[in-house]
Design a protein around this motif. Sequence first.
Motif, mmCIF file in Angstrom:
data_model
loop_
_atom_site.group_PDB
_atom_site.id
_atom_site.type_symbol
_atom_site.label_atom_id
_atom_site.label_comp_id
_atom_site.label_asym_id
_atom_site.label_seq_id
_atom_site.Cartn_x
_atom_site.Cartn_y
_atom_site.Cartn_z
ATOM 1 N N ILE A 214 0.864 -1.219 0.143
ATOM 2 C CA ILE A 214 0.098 -0.080 0.027
ATOM 3 C C ILE A 214 0.998 1.218 0.027
ATOM 4 O O ILE A 214 1.974 1.299 0.688
ATOM 5 N N TYR A 215 0.564 1.989 -0.917
ATOM 6 C CA TYR A 215 1.359 3.329 -1.084
ATOM 7 C C TYR A 215 0.710 4.433 -0.050
ATOM 8 O O TYR A 215 -0.226 4.694 0.096
ATOM 9 N N ASP A 216 2.009 5.053 0.653
ATOM 10 C CA ASP A 216 1.596 6.015 1.543
ATOM 11 C C ASP A 216 2.006 7.476 0.700
ATOM 12 O O ASP A 216 3.069 7.610 0.446
ATOM 13 N N THR A 217 0.843 8.248 0.528
ATOM 14 C CA THR A 217 1.199 9.410 -0.324
ATOM 15 C C THR A 217 1.912 10.241 0.685
ATOM 16 O O THR A 217 2.830 11.259 0.304
ATOM 17 N N VAL A 218 1.931 10.527 1.934
ATOM 18 C CA VAL A 218 2.865 11.229 2.777
ATOM 19 C C VAL A 218 4.167 11.188 2.859
ATOM 20 O O VAL A 218 4.859 11.923 2.366
ATOM 21 N N THR A 219 4.697 10.035 2.930
ATOM 22 C CA THR A 219 5.856 9.504 3.230
ATOM 23 C C THR A 219 6.588 9.147 1.722
ATOM 24 O O THR A 219 7.701 9.080 1.700
ATOM 25 N N GLY A 220 5.619 8.749 0.779
ATOM 26 C CA GLY A 220 6.125 8.338 -0.502
ATOM 27 C C GLY A 220 6.653 7.047 -0.349
ATOM 28 O O GLY A 220 7.666 6.617 -1.171
ATOM 29 N N SER A 221 6.223 6.105 0.639
ATOM 30 C CA SER A 221 6.935 4.645 0.635
ATOM 31 C C SER A 221 5.784 3.649 0.529
ATOM 32 O O SER A 221 4.655 4.073 0.507
ATOM 33 N N LEU A 251 -3.573 4.494 -7.338
ATOM 34 C CA LEU A 251 -4.195 5.613 -6.479
ATOM 35 C C LEU A 251 -5.325 6.468 -7.744
ATOM 36 O O LEU A 251 -5.022 6.521 -8.818
ATOM 37 N N ASN A 252 -6.390 6.691 -7.107
ATOM 38 C CA ASN A 252 -7.368 7.284 -7.918
ATOM 39 C C ASN A 252 -7.946 6.505 -8.932
ATOM 40 O O ASN A 252 -9.059 6.951 -9.694
ATOM 41 N N VAL A 253 -7.666 5.393 -9.047
ATOM 42 C CA VAL A 253 -8.568 4.485 -9.840
ATOM 43 C C VAL A 253 -9.138 3.284 -8.942
ATOM 44 O O VAL A 253 -8.469 2.274 -8.638
ATOM 45 N N PRO A 254 -10.498 3.416 -8.656
ATOM 46 C CA PRO A 254 -10.829 2.498 -7.930
ATOM 47 C C PRO A 254 -11.413 1.058 -8.357
ATOM 48 O O PRO A 254 -11.346 0.908 -9.833
ATOM 49 N N GLY A 255 -11.400 0.156 -7.879
ATOM 50 C CA GLY A 255 -12.028 -1.092 -8.555
ATOM 51 C C GLY A 255 -10.791 -2.183 -9.155
ATOM 52 O O GLY A 255 -9.879 -1.812 -9.180
ATOM 53 N N ASN A 256 -11.788 -2.694 -9.793
ATOM 54 C CA ASN A 256 -10.755 -3.785 -10.616
ATOM 55 C C ASN A 256 -10.005 -3.184 -11.481
ATOM 56 O O ASN A 256 -8.743 -3.666 -11.718
#
Lengths: 638, 427
Positions: A214-221, A251-256
Amino acid sequence: MRYNLISRAVRLLNQSHNQRGNYLLKRVASSSSSSSSGSLNQRDEQPQATEATTEASQSELPAREPLVKNFFVGITDKELLGYPEVIAREEMSQLKTALLPLNNYFAEQQSQSQSQLESLTQLGLYGLNVPLEYDGKGYNWSASLMASESEAGHTSLALGLQSHRIVVDMLRELGSEEQKQRYLPSLATGQVIATDAIFEYTPPEDDFFGTQAIYDTVTGSWTLSGEKAFVVTAPVGTRQLFLVLAQTQQLNVPGNIGMGSTFFLVDSQQQGVKLGELHATFGCREAPMRRLHFDKVQLRQDQILGSAHEGNRHAEHLVRSSRLRTTQSGIALAKRLLQQLTAFSVDTTQCGVQIKDLELTRANLSQAMCSIYAMESMLYLSAGLLDEFLGQDVTLESAITKYYTLQQLHAIATQSLGLLGPRSLHQGEPAEMALRDTAQLCTQGESLSTLSMFIALTGLQHAGQRMNEGVRKSRNPLFHPGHIFGKFMGRSSLESPKTGMLLAENVHPTLEPAAQCIEHSIARLHMAVDLMFTRHGNAVVERQIELQRVANIASIIYAMWASAARASRSYCIGLPLADHELLTASAICTQGRDDVLRLATDVFNGNYVNNDNNLLRLSTQVAKSKGYFAVHPLTFNF
Amino acid sequence: MIRKLHCLLRLHSPVNRTVYRQRAPTLFSRSYATTDDANRNANADPKSNNKSNKRAGTTSSSKSLPAIRNPFAAAQDKTKNTYLTMVEIFEERDVHRRNHVEFIYAALKHMPDFNVEHDLEVYKALINVMPKGKFIPTNLFQAEFMHYPKQQQCIIDLLEQMEDYGVMPDYEMEAMLLNVFGNKGHPLRKYWRMMYWMPKFKNLSPWPLPDPVPDDTLEIAKLAVERMCTVDLRSKIDVFETREIKDSLDDTWIVSGMSPEQSKLLREHSRQKALYIEGPFNIWIRNRRINYFTLRADADAQFLAQLDERQVDDDDVTQIGVPFFGRAPPRRHNQLGKLRSVHQQDDGTIFAICATGTSTKDSLLSWIRLLEARGYASLGEIPVLFRFTSSVPAKAEEIEGPANMPAQTSDTASSHREEHTETGSRP
């Protein structure tokens, strides 16, 4: 490099054929549109190029049309019947001397002990395919496969090394400059041992993998958590680099639609990486396989190999490399089995008859010989294509190589049981160990049935794009009467296909019948594919039994092609026992033609004639009854 | 030849047929009802009965038996043993065994009362009443023209009754029939036809039931739910006790069937859309009826439309997907990763089915609470509506009524009566 002595010899022998017809191959990429004069010109240019290049394959030729994929469309690239000679003559002798210590080490080393890892590092086995500028040996595909022949005799050992090399291959192809700088030198020396961690015990029902990042947008990790299984691990205390394929969500693309997978390079010393319990495997017992747990491992952006969410696309590189390298171990195992079998049948006498003189045994031994010959030819043809042409598409070739090898290896291993008798299954017997290793190779990673689906679907994907227009017409005959009429008028039938490939021009004349077999088989494959498309449209992806048949046809054809090419080369340049190689290739092609004809006839007959329908109907009852459903044969009803 | 002629005669001459009919009136009006029913029948159709009374002196009613007393109607203890004893008494009463045909007809009719209608031994005992050897034809003409037709027809009727109750004869019966009628006898032919077809039909059901079918309603309910759950092989049957729920009024069991696929659908079900409990519907397990209920929602029209609307162009072969790493190969209709399950029907999505011991609203409520406690927490937030539909409107009212109602299963034989009492007991 390709067009040197051998092709010259072939060409001389085939002068008469060439004068007869200039068959134009439908090819886009290559400038050598294969009319004889064009090739001759190119051949003149070639030697200079060969001299100019070093072994590091800087000047690869432009890619050709994919070979086996085009078989599905009925197109052949007969230039590729010239067996590739990618390792230049001088380098070959250098390579031979360089490999001498390896061969010696493995020849004399029987009892392996603690010092094994050290000696492996010393021998440079970990750096075979690492480029020269990163302290490796810089071997290309063919050379590194050749170099790994020596250790391939020890299947367990080869499994670990193979995994290491696969990761190196991936790094070489996808890694950024910085990643290469960081990892490759230590990988080359064996300070760090790399392993791929792809497969899982119980993959989830709807996703690709249970391991998620899972990408963490804050830390960029990225945070990686999950579990992988069947990971071949290095001895305790060694640093390891894991290549992990994990499920990621864009990110920003939900679902399958946003679901993808990403390759991560994970160091074993990172926080949260934990080696799990040891798998007690059926074969390859000296290669420790473990589970691998990731507990919220923090990963930096630069630990992504390739680009994020593109794992499925990159996986193609991974499977290609793993398929080729697994094949190498398979071949070594098959060779060992054949050796044992031959020794046994020569040494054993029953009722005054040597076993080797029994006709059945002789047929078995020869069959094994043919299979191994085909495997080896396919492996080095595929590797040669990779080395010779820049960005050549060998997806199908590598898949087929592995598929054919494992299939035949399994056949050889089980056949040896019958020959050796019950003692072959005693614990510790070489035949028993080989059988176990065979089973391990056949089931580990991609299974045979998945491979066959992959082969068929990849071929059909390629063919579908090219044949779409015709298929649409055939499926709507009333809108396209002319098309159908033309089809009816065609005189080519499954039994006697009409072909104009003139493959015989590119092989030694002795192999003309063999070339004919290949031609016919390719035509039959094309017909079968065309028919399947016409019958099922794009529902063809659900016809798995037929897909399997097509996969078998394609792999047989590639085996025929590779063996004929190799035998032709060997005979033209007069290698030892080349006449028997010709015989082997002829046998493979004759056998292959019959097999292809049988399989294609099955496809043509359709599911009502060829028994598929019965089997499918039965299966529903088997599922309902949760297994065998018939009552005891002695049951009374009243 | 001659046999064929005879057959033609039988088929084409109405005279002949009526003769048979008159001689053996019960042949065409077999009835398994109780005596009272039979009487009612007789009254409803007085003409034929009167006629037969005069001609043959036998009717379906026990009162009109002229010569002998009907011991079966009078018997106090209706068990198999008394039944067999009565047959034995009849056999030993006198050497001529007068009126044995009438005796057999009476015995056949009273079998359900004694609960022996599925018992092969009893049928054999009845055949054994027939004298041996007397009815065996001695020449061809006798054989073809139905020697002793009344007796033969009687045994044919006996066999017919066996067939109707699904009792399969055995080889011993063949031997008995041979002894009575010889190998040209019509009962033998009937027997052979039965032995051809009955074994073939015996195991034809795709949902075989245990033999004998258990008598316990819970067990039968389990069988019923299991049978319905065969649409999805992964279904699981759970038996709950309403006791687990604190405020449940009924103390009964609930047999609930659900598959992982359905659990998934239920979890993904929108909280805004109501769920319905529908029922009771009927399912028959042999001769017992079980009421069951479904937990369902309206069809996910959007999803179904998505599947339907997506005009799959079968002819387009340019988009063939290739799987990686041993994942399931793509299916044509699964390219978006969506597949319609068998539970998503056009008229609704079915999440679970159940049968409860009482079929009351309260027990169904307990069912929902039990499901909620078992990992479907969302059930607490979704409105659940009861929607009772029943062919018998009274039934629906009764279900919504007070909790202490009788069990929902009922025997076929007495179903009418029970229905009656139920409606009667309703305030």
